[in-house]
Design an enzyme around this catalytic site. Structure first.
Site, PDB file in Angstrom:
ATOM      1  N   ARG A  28      37.676  -4.071 -11.171  1.00  0.00           N
ATOM      2  CA  ARG A  28      36.767  -4.704 -10.220  1.00  0.00           C
ATOM      3  C   ARG A  28      37.035  -4.243  -8.791  1.00  0.00           C
ATOM      4  O   ARG A  28      36.190  -4.333  -7.923  1.00  0.00           O
ATOM      5  CB  ARG A  28      36.822  -6.231 -10.353  1.00  0.00           C
ATOM      6  CG  ARG A  28      35.798  -6.954  -9.505  1.00  0.00           C
ATOM      7  CD  ARG A  28      35.458  -8.381  -9.982  1.00  0.00           C
ATOM      8  NE  ARG A  28      36.494  -9.022 -10.752  1.00  0.00           N
ATOM      9  CZ  ARG A  28      37.614  -9.557 -10.220  1.00  0.00           C
ATOM     10  NH1 ARG A  28      37.801  -9.542  -8.933  1.00  0.00           N
ATOM     11  NH2 ARG A  28      38.515 -10.099 -11.008  1.00  0.00           N
ATOM     12  N   TYR A  66      11.865  -4.274   1.031  1.00  0.00           N
ATOM     13  CA  TYR A  66      11.790  -4.439  -0.422  1.00  0.00           C
ATOM     14  C   TYR A  66      11.659  -5.931  -0.765  1.00  0.00           C
ATOM     15  O   TYR A  66      12.326  -6.765  -0.177  1.00  0.00           O
ATOM     16  CB  TYR A  66      13.061  -3.841  -1.024  1.00  0.00           C
ATOM     17  CG  TYR A  66      13.068  -3.706  -2.514  1.00  0.00           C
ATOM     18  CD1 TYR A  66      12.249  -2.787  -3.158  1.00  0.00           C
ATOM     19  CD2 TYR A  66      13.921  -4.483  -3.292  1.00  0.00           C
ATOM     20  CE1 TYR A  66      12.266  -2.654  -4.538  1.00  0.00           C
ATOM     21  CE2 TYR A  66      13.948  -4.358  -4.669  1.00  0.00           C
ATOM     22  CZ  TYR A  66      13.125  -3.438  -5.287  1.00  0.00           C
ATOM     23  OH  TYR A  66      13.156  -3.312  -6.643  1.00  0.00           O
ATOM     24  N   ASP A 105      18.018   0.322   5.191  1.00  0.00           N
ATOM     25  CA  ASP A 105      17.822   0.703   3.791  1.00  0.00           C
ATOM     26  C   ASP A 105      17.090   2.042   3.816  1.00  0.00           C
ATOM     27  O   ASP A 105      15.898   2.117   4.118  1.00  0.00           O
ATOM     28  CB  ASP A 105      17.011  -0.367   3.058  1.00  0.00           C
ATOM     29  CG  ASP A 105      16.808  -0.036   1.576  1.00  0.00           C
ATOM     30  OD1 ASP A 105      16.901   1.147   1.207  1.00  0.00           O
ATOM     31  OD2 ASP A 105      16.537  -0.970   0.792  1.00  0.00           O
ATOM     32  N   LYS A 116      17.429   5.510  -7.410  1.00  0.00           N
ATOM     33  CA  LYS A 116      16.262   6.340  -7.113  1.00  0.00           C
ATOM     34  C   LYS A 116      16.674   7.809  -6.933  1.00  0.00           C
ATOM     35  O   LYS A 116      17.228   8.383  -7.831  1.00  0.00           O
ATOM     36  CB  LYS A 116      15.526   5.796  -5.888  1.00  0.00           C
ATOM     37  CG  LYS A 116      15.401   4.261  -5.879  1.00  0.00           C
ATOM     38  CD  LYS A 116      14.524   3.710  -6.999  1.00  0.00           C
ATOM     39  CE  LYS A 116      14.629   2.191  -7.167  1.00  0.00           C
ATOM     40  NZ  LYS A 116      14.436   1.388  -5.973  1.00  0.00           N
TER      41      LYS A 116
HETATM   42  C1  LIG Z   1      14.645  -0.007  -5.661  1.00  0.00           C
HETATM   43  C2  LIG Z   1      14.937  -0.412  -4.306  1.00  0.00           C
HETATM   44  C3  LIG Z   1      15.875  -1.399  -4.023  1.00  0.00           C
HETATM   45  C4  LIG Z   1      16.616  -2.135  -5.117  1.00  0.00           C
HETATM   46  O1  LIG Z   1      17.462  -1.290  -5.826  1.00  0.00           O
HETATM   47  P1  LIG Z   1      17.899  -1.530  -7.353  1.00  0.00           P
HETATM   48  O2  LIG Z   1      18.806  -0.388  -7.637  1.00  0.00           O
HETATM   49  O3  LIG Z   1      16.653  -1.546  -8.190  1.00  0.00           O
HETATM   50  O4  LIG Z   1      18.599  -2.864  -7.379  1.00  0.00           O
HETATM   51  C5  LIG Z   1      16.122  -1.711  -2.702  1.00  0.00           C
HETATM   52  N1  LIG Z   1      15.472  -1.085  -1.693  1.00  0.00           N
HETATM   53  C6  LIG Z   1      14.565  -0.130  -1.932  1.00  0.00           C
HETATM   54  C7  LIG Z   1      13.883   0.523  -0.783  1.00  0.00           C
HETATM   55  C8  LIG Z   1      14.252   0.243  -3.232  1.00  0.00           C
HETATM   56  O5  LIG Z   1      13.331   1.178  -3.453  1.00  0.00           O
END
Ligand SMILES: *Cc1c(COP(=O)(O)O)cnc(C)c1O
Length: 399
Positions: A63, A116, A188, A213
């Protein structure tokens, strides 16, 4: 001083451990939950190191860290130009753990309205329950942003480029507002990746990504990361140890593997994105194209200043000339190569229909107010040959 290496050189070599077990070329998957000590003295030495610095040069328990995860973190820090990185089980886990680590009851958070959905839910519903207030401001309105900050504001959270209109944040301007208020700017940067923009170089304090992504790049593994100075990350690492949302060794391995080709993929995605935008722009079946690389985009000038190669990135949104759901569905059903899916950043070209997926939780009236039209489509360019993608879009638009 050594000149800064090229992006793909860093993607391959950056953060790699000098010596790997068994002289293996790739970083192996350390599939273990726990690590042993040779003797009690080395155990005590480890505990002392953690006490002093909040981190150690070896592992103890899964962890708290894992060698495969640490290699992926080092590579991400190298690519983003940050001091350190921390990996989590998902992008949302990175975002929620970071905010929980940085904020306390009575603190205030400002966020842009195009973040998001789950990030907004977390701030407006979860943090609210713990006495942390959030003010949401319209993206791109820097006067509203400056007015929203209070003496208790600790963090400004923004996303760039944002979903689905690909609004580009003027990072230096947001940094100035945050720092004037004594707050941190957290970006982000999932849609941009460090290939297109490096927010830390522009003064942002922390960067988060959903590594699910582009960074992993094959839609076969979830993950999230926060990158920045150890000064802030130490607290977030401690929160990760308590909250428990660390990435698994196998997921970290898949991410490491994906990162090596990030530069190659992004160069191609950006080019395909620009070509798709140029094709859609002026197409008779298309009403409007939202792409930061096009002069008509509201943040075109910011994109030119901040995004690599002045291209508009790998994501393109557009509005079909028809707002009739049956006809929009006919377009989606006619696609042969492009795949409808509620994500982005894959080797496949993916299309999303916000009205029936990401924004389907809204009523039709709410969607209209939010500017999500029935004909709105978002494209995440894949690695296919651009001509094939454009031909597929063209035949589906004709249908
Ligand atoms: C997909 C996404 C998230 C969340 O990420 P996960 O890996 O699905 O938890 C947060 N911010 C943006 C801009 C995203 O495209």
């Amino acid at each position: 001083m050594q000149p800064e290496r090229g992006f793909s050189t860093q993607a391959v070599h950056g953060g790699e451990p000098e010596r790997k077990p068994w002289s293996s070329l790739t970083v192996p998957i350390a599939q273990t939950a726990v690590y042993t000590f040779d003797d009690t003295a080395s155990m005590l030495q480890y505990q002392e190191e953690v006490h002093r610095e909040g981190r150690a040069s070896r592992e103890e328990y899964g962890r708290y860290g894992n060698p495969t995860q640490h290699a992926a973190e080092a590579k991400l820090a190298a690519l983003e130009g940050g001091e350190s990185a921390l990996l989590f089980a998902s992008g949302m886990c990175a975002i929620t753990s970071t905010l929980l680590a940085l904020l306390s009851t009575g603190d205030h958070l400002v966020m842009t309205d195009d973040c998001y959905r789950r990030t907004r839910t977390f701030c407006l519903e979860f943090l609210q329950r713990f006495g942390i207030a959030t003010t949401v401001v319209p993206a791109g309105d820097y006067e509203a942003l400056a007015q929203a900050v209070r003496p208790t504001t600790r963090v400004i959270f923004a996303e760039s480029p944002s979903n689905p209109y690909l609004r580009v944040l003027d990072i230096p301007r947001a940094v100035a507002i945050a720092h004037d208020a004594g707050a941190l700017l957290l970006v982000d940067s999932t849609f941009a990746t460090p290939y297109n923009v490096r927010p830390l170089d522009l003064g942002a304090d922390l960067v988060v990504h959903s590594t699910t992504k582009y960074l992993s790049g094959h839609n076969d593994v979830l993950g999230g990361v926060v990158i920045g100075p150890w000064q802030y990350l130490q607290k977030i690492k401690d929160a990760r140890g308590t909250l428990g949302g660390v990435i698994s060794p196998h997921a970290a391995y898949l991410l490491l593997r994906g990162l090596k080709t990030l530069g190659l993929r992004m160069a191609h995605y950006n080019e395909v994105g620009a070509r798709i935008a140029a094709f859609l722009h002026g197409h008779p079946a298309v009403e409007r194209v939202h792409y930061p690389g096009l002069p008509g985009h509201p943040q075109h000038h910011i994109a030119r200043r901040l995004l690599r190669n002045e291209l508009g990135g790998a994501m393109v949104s557009f509005e079909l000339a028809t707002a009739e759901r049956a006809r929009v569905m006919r377009f989606f059903n006619a696609l042969r190569l492009c795949i409808p899916a509620t994500t982005l950043g894959d080797v496949y070209t993916l299309l999303l229909h916000p009205a029936t997926s990401s924004h389907s939780y809204l009523t039709p009236e709410e969607r209209r107010t939010a500017g999500i039209s029935e004909g709105l489509v978002r494209i995440s360019a894949g690695i296919e040959y651009a001509g094939d993608i454009i031909a597929d879009l063209d035949q589906a638009l004709r249908a």
